[in-house]
Scaffold this motif. Structure first.
Motif, mmCIF file in Angstrom:
data_model
loop_
_atom_site.group_PDB
_atom_site.id
_atom_site.type_symbol
_atom_site.label_atom_id
_atom_site.label_comp_id
_atom_site.label_asym_id
_atom_site.label_seq_id
_atom_site.Cartn_x
_atom_site.Cartn_y
_atom_site.Cartn_z
ATOM 1 N N GLY A 201 -9.344 18.091 2.804
ATOM 2 C CA GLY A 201 -9.661 19.275 3.605
ATOM 3 C C GLY A 201 -9.440 19.060 5.094
ATOM 4 O O GLY A 201 -9.349 20.029 5.867
ATOM 5 N N ALA A 202 -9.355 17.774 5.509
ATOM 6 C CA ALA A 202 -9.124 17.482 6.933
ATOM 7 C C ALA A 202 -7.673 17.071 7.191
ATOM 8 O O ALA A 202 -7.351 16.551 8.251
ATOM 9 N N GLY A 203 -6.799 17.285 6.205
ATOM 10 C CA GLY A 203 -5.369 17.024 6.413
ATOM 11 C C GLY A 203 -4.920 15.608 6.072
ATOM 12 O O GLY A 203 -3.778 15.230 6.334
ATOM 13 N N ILE A 204 -5.810 14.810 5.465
ATOM 14 C CA ILE A 204 -5.443 13.441 5.051
ATOM 15 C C ILE A 204 -4.633 13.535 3.749
ATOM 16 O O ILE A 204 -5.025 14.263 2.829
ATOM 17 N N ASP A 205 -3.513 12.768 3.675
ATOM 18 C CA ASP A 205 -2.760 12.800 2.415
ATOM 19 C C ASP A 205 -2.551 11.413 1.810
ATOM 20 O O ASP A 205 -1.764 11.242 0.887
ATOM 21 N N HIS A 206 -3.246 10.404 2.348
ATOM 22 C CA HIS A 206 -3.173 9.042 1.788
ATOM 23 C C HIS A 206 -4.565 8.403 1.888
ATOM 24 O O HIS A 206 -5.094 8.277 2.996
ATOM 25 N N VAL A 207 -5.119 8.039 0.747
ATOM 26 C CA VAL A 207 -6.447 7.407 0.736
ATOM 27 C C VAL A 207 -6.321 5.971 0.219
ATOM 28 O O VAL A 207 -5.696 5.739 -0.828
ATOM 29 N N VAL A 208 -6.895 5.034 0.954
ATOM 30 C CA VAL A 208 -6.925 3.635 0.536
ATOM 31 C C VAL A 208 -8.352 3.304 0.098
ATOM 32 O O VAL A 208 -9.284 3.359 0.908
ATOM 33 N N LEU A 209 -8.532 3.013 -1.178
ATOM 34 C CA LEU A 209 -9.850 2.597 -1.669
ATOM 35 C C LEU A 209 -9.915 1.073 -1.583
ATOM 36 O O LEU A 209 -9.024 0.387 -2.090
ATOM 37 N N VAL A 210 -10.947 0.552 -0.928
ATOM 38 C CA VAL A 210 -11.140 -0.903 -0.899
ATOM 39 C C VAL A 210 -12.112 -1.234 -2.024
ATOM 40 O O VAL A 210 -13.265 -0.805 -1.997
ATOM 41 N N SER A 211 -11.611 -1.938 -3.036
ATOM 42 C CA SER A 211 -12.422 -2.203 -4.224
ATOM 43 C C SER A 211 -12.562 -3.708 -4.432
ATOM 44 O O SER A 211 -12.113 -4.500 -3.608
ATOM 45 N N SER A 212 -13.227 -4.072 -5.525
ATOM 46 C CA SER A 212 -13.298 -5.491 -5.894
ATOM 47 C C SER A 212 -12.850 -5.568 -7.352
ATOM 48 O O SER A 212 -12.985 -4.598 -8.098
ATOM 49 N N HIS A 213 -12.304 -6.711 -7.754
ATOM 50 C CA HIS A 213 -11.839 -6.825 -9.145
ATOM 51 C C HIS A 213 -12.999 -6.728 -10.133
ATOM 52 O O HIS A 213 -12.787 -6.499 -11.322
ATOM 53 N N ALA A 214 -14.244 -6.854 -9.638
ATOM 54 C CA ALA A 214 -15.402 -6.682 -10.521
ATOM 55 C C ALA A 214 -15.686 -5.196 -10.775
ATOM 56 O O ALA A 214 -16.583 -4.869 -11.561
ATOM 57 N N LYS A 215 -14.943 -4.290 -10.106
ATOM 58 C CA LYS A 215 -15.190 -2.850 -10.255
ATOM 59 C C LYS A 215 -13.893 -2.127 -10.669
ATOM 60 O O LYS A 215 -13.364 -1.314 -9.906
ATOM 61 N N LEU B 252 -18.697 -4.460 6.378
ATOM 62 C CA LEU B 252 -17.853 -3.274 6.540
ATOM 63 C C LEU B 252 -16.583 -3.585 7.339
ATOM 64 O O LEU B 252 -15.493 -3.114 6.996
ATOM 65 N N GLY B 253 -16.725 -4.383 8.404
ATOM 66 C CA GLY B 253 -15.549 -4.734 9.210
ATOM 67 C C GLY B 253 -14.527 -5.459 8.349
ATOM 68 O O GLY B 253 -13.330 -5.155 8.371
ATOM 69 N N HIS B 254 -15.009 -6.408 7.546
ATOM 70 C CA HIS B 254 -14.126 -7.164 6.665
ATOM 71 C C HIS B 254 -13.460 -6.243 5.644
ATOM 72 O O HIS B 254 -12.262 -6.352 5.376
ATOM 73 N N ALA B 255 -14.242 -5.296 5.078
ATOM 74 C CA ALA B 255 -13.686 -4.355 4.085
ATOM 75 C C ALA B 255 -12.552 -3.541 4.709
ATOM 76 O O ALA B 255 -11.480 -3.373 4.116
ATOM 77 N N VAL B 256 -12.765 -3.040 5.931
ATOM 78 C CA VAL B 256 -11.721 -2.252 6.607
ATOM 79 C C VAL B 256 -10.498 -3.136 6.860
ATOM 80 O O VAL B 256 -9.356 -2.717 6.637
#
Ligand code: UTP
Length: 270
Positions: free
Chosen positions: A46-60, A90-94
């Motif tokens: 809805g805000a015009g974003i067309d690429h989403v990066v999910l930061v996940s872990s292999h345990a999920k 959070l900094g590390h995740a980003v």
């Protein structure tokens, strides 16, 4: 430069939601029939974003399955998955999303905060594109609640649109030292230099690399703004907040609201 990519960190352990988070990621807990994460991806769209990066872990692994589902059911949205196998903050995740983001400015959305619509994110993107600096989402809270949060030190007056220049920010200040009653909520629009700054952040007491440490360096060296949120927001990171969000959203659902409200009234009747 236009902001078209969002990073959504999903690699945390979700300890406040055990035991369910031993098998179901907190980010996929249902808000009626939708995973919470889907509402956040819809906010991005809805805000015009067309690429989403999910930061996940292999345990999920369910997070990557969700990314695939979005690709199949949400035309025009590109999904990437980056991995952070140790939740080092959070900094590390980003920082783990760097290769997937590339060289552009980008948004960061914490998926355990649900916003009523995309208007705050859209306004933050606009401020970032106009000023060329990073932007954080803000909420005004009663003064006594401030010590639990990251708080901004404004360098001027807030304008009529809720935009304020930020001098610096303090993590969990004492009441006496709190520079304002404006706390940072889980929405950020960041210029790309934040990645180099994250690489330089020293881990804190628990070994965590905090995003705020990198943002403080940005605020000291260039334009940096906050935008006050005026929309409905739910903190679904704890069981009570999640339950409140589900009830609130069910009461707004045209097919559920009438029968649910009548059940609720009867249930609460003295
Ligand atoms: P939280 O601190 O609320 O999530 O982080 P958590 O650590 O999973 O929750 P608790 O405290 O153990 O109950 C906000 C968001 O940032 C992600 C989380 O997955 C959550 O969506 N996160 C946090 C990461 O991806 N990596 C981290 O190192 C920390």
């Amino acid at each position: 430069m236009r902001v078209r990519t969002a990073v959504i960190p999903c690699a945390g352990k979700g300890t406040r939601f055990q035991p369910i988070t031993r098998t179901v990621p907190k980010e996929l807990l249902p808000i009626v029939a939708k995973p919470a994460l889907q509402l956040v991806v819809e906010e991005c769209a809805g805000a015009g974003i067309d690429h989403v990066v999910l930061v996940s872990s292999h345990a999920k692994p369910a997070i990557a399955a969700f990314a695939l589902d979005v690709t199949e059911h949400m035309p025009g949205m590109r999904m990437s998955v980056a991995y952070q196998d140790e939740p080092l903050g959070l900094g590390h995740a980003v920082g783990c999303a760097r290769a997937a983001v590339g060289d552009e400015p980008f948004a960061v959305l914490l998926p355990d905060e649900l916003m009523g619509d995309s208007s705050l994110l859209a306004q933050m993107i606009d401020v970032c594109e106009r000023t060329g600096g990073s932007v954080v989402g803000l909420k005004q809270v009663p003064r006594e609640e401030v010590p639990a949060y990251g708080v901004i030190d404004p360098s001027g007056e807030m304008n009529a649109d809720g935009v304020v220049a930020v001098r610096t920010m303090v993590e969990k200040p004492s009441l006496a030292e709190a520079p304002s009653d404006l706390i940072i909520i889980g929405r950020y629009v960041l210029t790309n230099d934040v990645f180099d700054l994250i690489d330089q952040v020293q881990p804190g007491a628990k070994g965590e690399i905090q995003l705020t440490d990198a943002l403080r360096v940005q605020a000291a060296s260039g334009p940096f703004h906050g935008v006050l949120s005026r929309i409905q927001r739910h903190d679904t990171g704890n069981p009570l907040g999640w339950l409140t969000a589900v009830v609130d959203i069910a009461l707004d659902d045209p097919t559920l609201s009438a029968p649910f409200e009548s059940w609720l009234r009867e249930r609460l009747a003295p």
